[in-house]
Design an enzyme around this catalytic site. Structure first.
Site, PDB file in Angstrom:
ATOM      1  N   ILE A 101     -41.914 -51.041  -4.319  1.00  0.00           N
ATOM      2  CA  ILE A 101     -40.606 -50.266  -3.616  1.00  0.00           C
ATOM      3  C   ILE A 101     -39.986 -51.454  -3.827  1.00  0.00           C
ATOM      4  CG2 ILE A 101     -39.527 -50.292  -1.167  1.00  0.00           C
ATOM      5  CD1 ILE A 101     -41.776 -47.849  -1.873  1.00  0.00           C
ATOM      6  N   TYR A 135     -55.608 -58.255  -4.468  1.00  0.00           N
ATOM      7  CA  TYR A 135     -54.621 -57.145  -3.595  1.00  0.00           C
ATOM      8  C   TYR A 135     -55.002 -55.585  -3.273  1.00  0.00           C
ATOM      9  CZ  TYR A 135     -49.914 -55.390  -2.673  1.00  0.00           C
ATOM     10  OH  TYR A 135     -49.205 -54.907  -1.874  1.00  0.00           O
ATOM     11  N   GLY A 149     -44.042 -61.042   8.629  1.00  0.00           N
ATOM     12  CA  GLY A 149     -43.711 -61.149   7.166  1.00  0.00           C
ATOM     13  C   GLY A 149     -42.268 -60.372   7.086  1.00  0.00           C
ATOM     14  N   ALA A 150     -41.170 -60.769   7.853  1.00  0.00           N
ATOM     15  CA  ALA A 150     -40.379 -59.713   8.494  1.00  0.00           C
ATOM     16  C   ALA A 150     -39.035 -60.694   8.208  1.00  0.00           C
ATOM     17  CB  ALA A 150     -39.960 -59.219   9.677  1.00  0.00           C
ATOM     18  N   SER A 151     -39.152 -61.201   7.513  1.00  0.00           N
ATOM     19  CA  SER A 151     -37.703 -62.431   7.337  1.00  0.00           C
ATOM     20  C   SER A 151     -37.071 -61.262   5.695  1.00  0.00           C
ATOM     21  CB  SER A 151     -38.151 -63.828   6.785  1.00  0.00           C
ATOM     22  OG  SER A 151     -39.133 -63.026   5.143  1.00  0.00           O
ATOM     23  N   ARG A 152     -37.645 -60.713   5.233  1.00  0.00           N
ATOM     24  CA  ARG A 152     -37.306 -60.443   4.356  1.00  0.00           C
ATOM     25  C   ARG A 152     -37.944 -58.920   3.596  1.00  0.00           C
ATOM     26  NH1 ARG A 152     -39.528 -63.707  -0.547  1.00  0.00           N
ATOM     27  NH2 ARG A 152     -41.153 -62.280  -0.880  1.00  0.00           N
ATOM     28  N   LYS A 168     -56.071 -54.661   0.161  1.00  0.00           N
ATOM     29  CA  LYS A 168     -55.507 -53.379   0.649  1.00  0.00           C
ATOM     30  C   LYS A 168     -56.256 -52.375   1.037  1.00  0.00           C
ATOM     31  CE  LYS A 168     -51.468 -55.338   1.242  1.00  0.00           C
ATOM     32  NZ  LYS A 168     -50.699 -55.379   1.836  1.00  0.00           N
ATOM     33  N   ASN A 170     -47.462 -56.338   8.566  1.00  0.00           N
ATOM     34  CA  ASN A 170     -46.669 -55.941   6.476  1.00  0.00           C
ATOM     35  C   ASN A 170     -46.954 -57.551   5.814  1.00  0.00           C
ATOM     36  OD1 ASN A 170     -44.115 -54.833   5.781  1.00  0.00           O
ATOM     37  ND2 ASN A 170     -43.678 -57.683   5.930  1.00  0.00           N
TER      38      ASN A 170
END
Ligand code: NAD
Length: 242
Positions: free
Chosen positions: A184, A151, A8-11, A155, A86
């Site tokens: 964040i 969620y 999930g590192a495109s953003r 987590k 992530n």
């Protein structure tokens, strides 16, 4: 230097972690589920640090796709010895109104996805006798959050999985830790209603949302040699929320 996979590192936080690991000299795989163009841009930014970087699309909730991806990464770069789980989604709603699919999909991506990737990478790390696994949990998994039973369950599950895997893999030189961010500033929190964001800001000791780079710095440290004696931990980075 190692080969790192960041899912999930495109953003958002994942993109910041990919850039941080590249700046620390690691080759990086920038995973995404859809928009490969964005992942390509992140990989290009990583390459500017003088490392190799690949943008690769696969769905982390697909067990077979994770196995195939890790095999391909081993062939094209090297054995991945850093894994950052992530990739994550939200599908918020109150318990009384939550649809079964809303619950299932969030668990599939956030929890099962991390399991899929840990299993695919752990065998490679065991052979290498070294490894760093960093799982993104959330303060929602530690404290709970109204509107997020799905969620928060995913987590909290990440925390149990992290602590258990740390006990299993420690003797093989592999550390497994979780980061539990608070609020964040990313696309994920941009989607929150303004009043929710304002209320959250009032509850944060530092009075502001965190930046993706502030989580990336922590992930970079956990991936480093300096963090070699830290395992099975949940490190909260929430600006003093609660
Ligand atoms: P984001 O929504 O900005 O990015 C999530 C990324 O995951 C995207 O690149 C998306 O394409 C990818 N993704 C989603 N489903 C996927 C799948 N099935 N396979 C592969 N990739 C997939 O989110 P973010 O705010 O950057 O959050 C990153 C992580 O940090 C998530 O796990 C999130 O739960 C966690 N987190 C975020 C916050 C926050 O305030 N932003 C707080 C606590 C925890």
């Amino acid at each position: 230097m190692a080969t790192a996979i960041v899912t999930g590192a495109s953003r958002g936080i994942g993109a910041a972690i990919a850039r941080e690991l590249a700046a620390r000299g690691h080759d990086v795989v920038v995973n995404c589920s859809g928009s490969i163009d964005k992942a390509e841009a992140v990989a290009a930014a990583c390459r500017e640090q003088g490392v190799r970087a690949l943008a690769m699309a696969w769905d982390v909730s697909d067990f077979a796709a994770c196995q195939t991806a890790v095999r391909q990464i081993r062939d094209e770069l090297d054995a991945p010895t850093i894994l950052v789980n992530n990739a994550g989604i939200t599908a918020d709603g109150l318990l009384l109104r939550m649809k079964e699919e809303q619950f299932d999909r969030v668990l599939q991506v956030n929890l099962k996805g991390a399991f899929n990737m840990m299993q695919a990478c752990a065998s490679v790390m065991v052979r290498a006798r070294t490894g760093r696994i960093i799982n993104l949990s959330s303060v929602a998994g530690v404290m709970g959050n109204a509107g997020q039973v799905n969620y928060a369950a995913s987590k909290a599950g990440i925390i149990g999985m992290t602590k258990s895997a740390a006990k299993e893999l420690g003797a093989r030189g592999i550390t497994v830790n979780a980061i539990a961010p608070g609020f964040i500033a990313t696309d994920m929190t941009d989607a929150l209603p303004a009043e929710v964001r304002e209320r959250a800001e009032r509850q944060i000791a530092l009075g502001r949302f965190g930046r993706p780079e502030e989580i990336a710095a922590l992930a970079g440290f956990l991936a480093s040699d300096g963090a070699g004696y830290i395992t099975g931990q949940v490190i909260v980075a929430d600006g003093g929320l609660g």
